[in-house]
Scaffold this active site. Structure first.
Site, mmCIF file in Angstrom:
data_model
loop_
_atom_site.group_PDB
_atom_site.id
_atom_site.type_symbol
_atom_site.label_atom_id
_atom_site.label_comp_id
_atom_site.label_asym_id
_atom_site.label_seq_id
_atom_site.Cartn_x
_atom_site.Cartn_y
_atom_site.Cartn_z
ATOM 1 N N LYS A 172 56.083 22.531 90.962
ATOM 2 C CA LYS A 172 55.241 23.234 91.920
ATOM 3 C C LYS A 172 56.104 24.139 92.787
ATOM 4 C CE LYS A 172 52.503 22.429 96.109
ATOM 5 N NZ LYS A 172 51.691 21.467 96.891
ATOM 6 N N LYS A 215 56.023 26.232 96.389
ATOM 7 C CA LYS A 215 55.346 26.525 97.648
ATOM 8 C C LYS A 215 55.421 28.038 97.879
ATOM 9 C CE LYS A 215 53.964 24.270 100.682
ATOM 10 N NZ LYS A 215 52.564 23.847 100.957
ATOM 11 N N ASP A 268 51.270 27.163 95.203
ATOM 12 C CA ASP A 268 50.448 26.933 96.392
ATOM 13 C C ASP A 268 50.704 28.032 97.421
ATOM 14 O OD1 ASP A 268 49.112 26.015 98.609
ATOM 15 O OD2 ASP A 268 50.507 24.385 99.034
ATOM 16 N N ASN A 293 49.092 28.448 100.086
ATOM 17 C CA ASN A 293 48.662 27.930 101.386
ATOM 18 C C ASN A 293 47.551 28.748 102.028
ATOM 19 O OD1 ASN A 293 51.694 26.328 102.501
ATOM 20 N ND2 ASN A 293 49.732 25.380 102.065
ATOM 21 N N GLU A 342 46.716 26.095 93.654
ATOM 22 C CA GLU A 342 46.377 25.340 94.861
ATOM 23 C C GLU A 342 46.095 26.266 96.037
ATOM 24 O OE1 GLU A 342 48.483 22.177 97.952
ATOM 25 O OE2 GLU A 342 49.280 22.388 95.919
ATOM 26 N N ASN A 364 44.289 20.952 99.418
ATOM 27 C CA ASN A 364 44.460 19.983 100.497
ATOM 28 C C ASN A 364 44.177 20.660 101.834
ATOM 29 O OD1 ASN A 364 47.249 21.353 100.511
ATOM 30 N ND2 ASN A 364 47.361 20.063 102.323
ATOM 31 N N ASP A 414 45.870 12.553 100.640
ATOM 32 C CA ASP A 414 47.059 12.208 101.419
ATOM 33 C C ASP A 414 46.636 11.072 102.333
ATOM 34 O OD1 ASP A 414 49.086 12.041 103.408
ATOM 35 O OD2 ASP A 414 49.703 14.095 102.979
ATOM 36 N N HIS A 453 48.913 15.161 97.959
ATOM 37 C CA HIS A 453 49.660 16.099 98.792
ATOM 38 C C HIS A 453 50.870 15.382 99.397
ATOM 39 C CE1 HIS A 453 50.303 17.551 103.014
ATOM 40 N NE2 HIS A 453 50.325 18.717 102.411
ATOM 41 N N ASN A 471 54.234 15.742 102.513
ATOM 42 C CA ASN A 471 54.932 16.404 103.605
ATOM 43 C C ASN A 471 56.322 15.795 103.666
ATOM 44 O OD1 ASN A 471 55.364 17.961 106.010
ATOM 45 N ND2 ASN A 471 53.176 17.788 106.460
#
Length: 434
Positions: free
Chosen positions: A203, A205, A233, A235, A258, A281, A305, A332, A334
């Site tokens: 993946k 980001k 992703d 975001n 995502e 998410n 999550d 998900h 962090n």
């Protein structure tokens, strides 16, 4: 006649904020600080049994946890529904809007539920001699697969080194410090991470650079890893039009896309236009969001999550809902340490249907707060910890060191925008940028 037993009762609650070294990773909201904040919660019962949990660190949540102590002392750890009702009665409910626009969830109550429930389940497991996975319905798999989680980043190790590096570092420890701002550097990061941890999915980001540059990085990853499932992703920082345009370019190479755009309605538009499954998410993040998600078809996969959905049992409820309405389910992540990872593994092992490797930031962290050091990845998977409860124990010396980091670093909550402004003065977060 056998009289019903009562469980051990909570006698002591300790809330310890910590700060862990974090490299200068980039995302749509800005830049990671040199330290990521976590909070470690320990419950001790009247018969001396300890249960632990870990959640994202935030001074507001820490204050709420301190306030919750008086509500929880004397509670039977087995009575989780009553504990939840007590907390809800005191703190009230939270709306989806309180999640905030940033990529991470900013609600307090869900974090409190998660912290208390996981620590209680750890105790219950120790009382019954069973692992947490058994308390969630039993083990569906012995090992839980995770994906390599790539980030655009500036050069730097984080922590006291900040943007500096340790020249003695080797292997992934060196690669973790390296700059990753181009497709070539992203591929180098992926190769180093997969070599160290054996990940079988990747993946990236995104949401950092203009979309075409990130699409180029994804195609570079496909060339370097021709058989590896890929996901990206942004975001939620793209418009619907941008998401459709670049989503179509990446259709041949993506496992899923995502949060390409913001909000359920926009996600539903993009989903209708693309063949690639959409994951989220950010647009479906609570049970209150589910009815509209189903009604308009906003995503194919929900990234759960347990920190944000209110605990492990709530996440199992979510799994049943996803199965009912034809949603895929993954997880998900962090920045986190081994207590959270252990809880994620127990949950991942209990999920009836797990068709996608889970996210994890764990390779980006070098600190640890559990006895025995960091959990081991084998071919990208983590085995369910052995022993009752979570199967991990608190390293109190490490906890003291990381708490001192918290006191020294001066951070009280995450703010990637402020960190980015230290590098690019005047930079501001935009909920939709391209």
């Amino acid at each position: 006649m056998i009289l019903p037993k009562t469980g051990p009762r909570i006698q002591q609650i300790t809330v310890t904020p910590i700060a862990i070294v974090d490299p200068p990773l980039l995302n749509a909201a800005g830049l990671h600080a040199p330290y990521a904040l976590r909070t470690i919660v320990e419950l001790v019962t009247d018969d001396g049994i300890s249960g632990i949990s870990e959640i994202p660190g935030n001074s507001d949540t820490n204050q709420a946890l301190a306030e919750a102590k008086a509500l929880l002392l004397g509670k039977d750890v087995f009575q989780l529904a009553a504990i939840r009702q007590t907390l809800t009665s005191h703190f009230g409910t939270e709306s989806t809007a309180e999640r905030g626009l940033a990529p991470w969830d900013q609600r307090k109550l869900v974090h409190i539920f998660s912290a208390v429930e996981v620590a209680c389940l750890d105790i219950i497991g120790k009382v019954t001699g069973r692992p947490v996975v058994d308390l969630l319905g039993g083990k569906m798999r012995d090992r839980v697969p995770f994906a390599a989680y790539l980030f655009y980043k500036y050069e730097g190790a984080g922590g006291e080194l900040g943007f500096g590096i340790d020249p003695a570092a080797r292997g992934w420890a060196a690669a973790r410090q390296a700059s990753a701002l181009t497709p070539e550097e992203i591929v180098a990061q992926a190769k180093a991470m997969c070599a160290e941890f054996g990940f079988q999915s990747i993946k990236l980001k995104g949401g950092v650079f203009e979309p075409q540059q990130e699409v180029a990085a994804m195609f570079a990853l496909r060339e370097a890893f021709p058989d590896m499932p890929l996901r990206v992703d942004p975001n939620a920082i793209w418009t619907v039009e941008t998401a459709i345009k670049y989503g179509r370019q990446m259709e041949p190479i993506l496992e899923y896309l995502e949060d390409p755009t913001r909000g359920q309605a926009n996600m539903a538009q993009v989903r209708k236009a693309l063949k690639t499954p959409l994951a989220t998410n950010m647009c479906t993040t609570s049970f209150d969001d589910i009815p509209n998600s189903v009604a308009i078809g906003s995503e194919d996969i929900i990234l759960s999550d347990h920190h944000f959905w209110g605990g492990l049992r709530a996440s199992m409820t979510l799994a049943g809902i996803c199965d009912t309405f034809g949603r895929g389910l993954s997880m998900h992540s962090n920045s986190h340490l081994g207590i959270s990872l252990a809880a994620m593994v127990h949950l991942g092992a209990a999920l009836p249907n797990l068709t996608y490797a889970l996210d994890t930031h764990y390779p980006w962290q070098s600190d640890e707060v559990i006895v025995g050091g960091r959990l081991v990845f084998d071919e990208g998977a983590v085995a369910v910890p052995q022993g009752p409860g979570l199967g991990v124990e608190l390293d109190r010396d490490a906890l003291a060191k990381l708490h001192q980091n918290y006191l020294n670093c001066g951070l009280t909550k995450r703010n990637d925008e402020i960190e980015m402004q230290k590098v690019q003065p005047g930079w501001t977060f935009q909920a939709v940028r391209w």
